[in-house]
Scaffold this active site. Structure first.
Site, PDB file in Angstrom:
ATOM      1  N   GLU A  92     -40.561 -30.903-105.905  1.00  0.00           N
ATOM      2  CA  GLU A  92     -39.995 -31.719-104.835  1.00  0.00           C
ATOM      3  C   GLU A  92     -40.331 -33.203-105.022  1.00  0.00           C
ATOM      4  O   GLU A  92     -39.507 -34.078-104.762  1.00  0.00           O
ATOM      5  CB  GLU A  92     -40.515 -31.241-103.473  1.00  0.00           C
ATOM      6  CG  GLU A  92     -40.079 -29.828-103.106  1.00  0.00           C
ATOM      7  CD  GLU A  92     -41.064 -28.766-103.546  1.00  0.00           C
ATOM      8  OE1 GLU A  92     -41.116 -27.706-102.900  1.00  0.00           O
ATOM      9  OE2 GLU A  92     -41.779 -28.978-104.556  1.00  0.00           O
ATOM     10  N   LYS A 312     -45.026 -33.932 -97.072  1.00  0.00           N
ATOM     11  CA  LYS A 312     -44.255 -35.072 -97.572  1.00  0.00           C
ATOM     12  C   LYS A 312     -42.815 -35.048 -97.059  1.00  0.00           C
ATOM     13  O   LYS A 312     -42.252 -36.090 -96.703  1.00  0.00           O
ATOM     14  CB  LYS A 312     -44.307 -35.104 -99.096  1.00  0.00           C
ATOM     15  CG  LYS A 312     -45.702 -35.438 -99.621  1.00  0.00           C
ATOM     16  CD  LYS A 312     -45.752 -35.645-101.121  1.00  0.00           C
ATOM     17  CE  LYS A 312     -47.151 -36.095-101.538  1.00  0.00           C
ATOM     18  NZ  LYS A 312     -47.270 -36.397-102.977  1.00  0.00           N
TER      19      LYS A 312
END
Length: 512
Positions: A92, A312
Site C-alpha cells: 500500500e 495510514k
C-alpha cells in the site's frame, strides 16, 4: 460536484471486479524481476487508479497509474539521516509513493505549460486542482495490515492443522483415542441430545465463567487458536496451555462430557500496539487483540517506526494522499474516492472502523482539507500470489511458504517507471555501491525530494505558490514544515484522533 456525491456516482459506473482485473492485468504485464516464486512465495498487491468521468456521457476511463507489491519494513536500527533508505515497503505504501512520482510528473507538465490529464489551474496564485471529472481510487488485494485485518473468522474457513489436545487428554496412553470412544458412547445415549441442547443455550454463559474464574472446573480447553496473519506480517504466538496452531479458524472448548463447543476466533495481525496506548489482551479467541488502536509494523527482528497500513489509509482520508510537499501546489488535498479490496478474509464493519470511524469526528481543519471517507468495496477476484493461493499451489519440495523479500513499484512516468527493491535499497545492489545513487530506490525520501525540487525549479518564479517563496528553505524538513496548511491539518488530526502517532525524528529529515 461534492466529493461524496462524486464517489457515489463513480460507484455506479465502475465495479470492484473491474478495478481488480485492471490491477492484476497491469501486474501480469510487468517483467519477471522481483515477482514471487509461484507456490512458494506470496505478496499483496496495491494500486492507485485514475478515473476520468467522460463529459456528457455515462462512461468513465480507468487507468492504473501506480502499482506496488511488498511485505517488509525496516526496523529502527538501519534507519539513517541520508533519506536514501526506503523504510516501509508494504504494498500500500509502495503504491502511494509511486503515485507521488506520477503526480510530480503531471504537475511538472502543468507548470511548464504542457497538457496535464490530471491538473488545471486553480483560483489561488501558484495553486492547481484536479481536472473536472478526475478522481483517484485505491486498490489492495488484501485488507491493510493493522486494525483492518482484525477480522472475525467464519464457520466456512478451514482448519488445515489438527487440533492440539489439552493437557488432560495427554494423560491417556492412547493419544486421545479415549476421548473419541467416549464421544461415540455418548452418541448412543438419548440423554446426549438433551445435553447438547442445553449446552447450546448456555454456551455464552459458560465461556464467560471460564474467562472470569480462569479455572478448568467447568470446561477444559482444546486450543487451535489462530495466528492467521494479514499477508504483510510474519507472526507466531504461544498460549500458557499449548502451542497455537498457525491457520486454525476457531477455539474448541471441551466440557466434561467430551463434547466440543466452538467459539469464533479472529484473524490476527503482527502489527503491535503503539507504546503508551492500550495493549493487546492476548485472550483466546476474539479477545486476543485490542481494536481501533494505532499499530506499528514489525521490522526485521525489531519494532519499526512505521504505522500500519490501516492507520495510514485512515490518515489519508483526512490529510489526503498527496503529502506535505505536493500540498504546496494544490488548492485542495487529494482523497481516494473509493477503496477496493480483493478477495480475502474481509469485514465491511471492520474496514469502516479502521479506515473511517476513527477519524470521522475530526473538525476545525484548514481550508482545502476535510474528512473524506472513501466508499469501501470488495472484489470477488483473488490475486494469484495471495497467501491462500500460494498455499494451494505449494509443493513439498519447494520448502516452506514465505513472504516475498522483494518489493515492486511501477508507475506511469517517463523515466524509470519500474523500481524493484529489497531491504530498502535497489534489488541486487552490492555493499560497494551503498550510499550512492546506484543503490537508491526512486521512492525513497531523498529521490522524491529531488524530484520535487526539480518541479520547483521548473516553475516560473512569478507562478510559485506563496509558501515556496521563502529563501531559507533548504532541507527536506524545511520544505515539509513550510507547507503550513498541511501541518495545521496534521496537528488537528493528531490532537483529535491520533495523539500517539509516532513521527520521525527531525534529525532523520535534515538532508538536502
Amino acid at each position: 460536484m461534492p466529493a461524496k456525491l462524486h464517489s457515489s456516482v463513480l460507484c455506479d459506473m465502475v465495479t470492484a471486479d473491474e478495478i481488480a482485473k485492471l490491477c492484476y492485468e497491469r501486474f501480469n504485464a510487468l517483467p519477471r524481476r522481483g515477482k514471487p516464486e509461484s507456490g512458494r512465495e506470496w505478496t499483496p498487491l496495491a494500486a492507485v487508479l485514475k478515473v476520468t468521468r467522460c463529459a456528457n456521457s455515462d462512461t468513465v476511463e480507468k487507468e492504473v497509474v501506480s502499482l506496488g507489491t511488498g511485505t517488509k519494513c525496516i526496523g529502527q536500527t538501519p534507519m539513517n539521516r541520508h533519506g536514501d533508505l526506503l523504510n516501509d515497503s508494504h504494498a500500500e505504501v509502495i503504491a502511494r509513493r509511486g503515485c507521488i512520482r506520477y503526480l510530480i510528473q503531471e504537475l511538472h507538465r502543468a507548470v511548464s505549460g504542457g497538457d496535464s490529464s490530471v491538473f488545471c489551474q486553480a483560483d489561488e496564485r501558484g495553486k492547481w486542482r484536479l481536472q473536472p471529472g478526475v478522481s483517484f481510487l485505491f486498490f489492495t488485494s488484501h485488507t491493510p495490515c493493522g486494525d483492518a485485518s482484525i477480522i472475525p473468522m467464519t464457520d466456512s474457513e478451514t482448519q488445515p492443522c489438527a487440533p492440539v489436545t489439552s493437557m488432560e487428554s495427554h494423560k491417556g496412553s492412547d493419544g486421545g483415542g479415549g476421548l473419541k470412544r467416549k464421544a461415540e458412547e455418548l452418541r448412543g445415549e438419548q440423554s446426549t441430545k438433551l445435553l447438547r441442547l442445553e449446552e447450546q443455550k448456555t454456551e455464552g454463559t459458560k465461556l464467560e465463567e471460564r474467562q472470569d474464574s480462569n479455572t478448568s472446573q467447568s470446561v477444559s480447553m482444546v486450543l487451535t487458536s489462530s495466528t492467521s496473519e494479514d499477508p504483510s506480517q510474519s507472526h507466531s504466538t504461544k498460549t500458557p496451555v499449548e502451542t497455537v496452531s498457525q491457520a486454525s479458524a476457531e477455539l474448541k472448548i471441551k466440557n466434561r462430557a467430551g463434547l466440543h463447543l466452538q467459539v469464533p476466533d479472529i484473524h490476527r495481525t503482527g502489527a503491535k500496539c503503539v507504546p503508551g496506548g492500550p495493549a493487546d489482551p492476548l485472550h483466546p479467541g476474539a479477545g486476543y487483540h485490542s481494536t481501533g488502536v494505532l499499530r506499528l509494523k514489525p521490522g526485521r527482528g525489531e519494532p519499526s517506526l512505521s504505522l500500519s497500513c490501516s492507520d495510514k489509509l485512515a490518515r489519508w482520508g483526512v490529510l489526503g494522499f498527496q503529502g506535505a510537499l505536493l500540498s504546496h501546489y494544490l488548492q485542495e488535498a487529494l482523497y481516494f474516492s473509493t477503496v477496493v479490496v480483493g478477495k480475502c478474509p474481509y469485514s465491511q464493519e471492520v474496514m469502516q472502523r479502521a479506515l473511517v470511524t476513527r477519524c470521522s469526528h475530526v473538525s476545525d481543519l484548514p481550508a482545502g482539507f476535510s474528512v473524506c471517507p472513501p466508499v469501501l468495496l470488495q472484489s470477488s477476484l483473488e490475486f494469484q500470489f495471495s497467501k491462500a493461493q500460494t498455499e494451494l499451489r505449494h509443493q513439498a519440495k519447494q520448502g516452506r511458504v514465505s513472504p516475498c523479500g522483494a518489493a515492486i513499484s511501477w508507475c506511469n512516468v517517463a523515466e524509470q517507471p519500474l523500481d524493484v527493491t529489497a531491504n530498502g535499497y535497489k534489488h541486487g545492489v552490492t555493499k560497494k555501491v551503498l550510499g550512492t545513487a546506484k543503490s537508491r530506490s526512486q521512492l525513497c525520501k531523498l529521490e522524491l525530494f529531488h524530484s520535487f525540487k526539480s518541479l520547483v525549479s521548473a516553475t516560473d518564479p512569478s507562478a510559485l505558490p506563496d509558501s515556496l517563496r521563502r529563501t531559507e528553505l533548504q532541507t527536506y524538513w524545511d520544505y515539509k514544515q513550510a507547507s503550513q496548511s498541511y501541518q495545521q491539518a496534521w496537528q488537528q488530526l493528531c490532537s483529535q484522533a491520533f495523539p500517539l502517532w509516532l513521527r520521525s525524528d527531525r534529525d532523520l529529515l535534515l538532508f538536502h
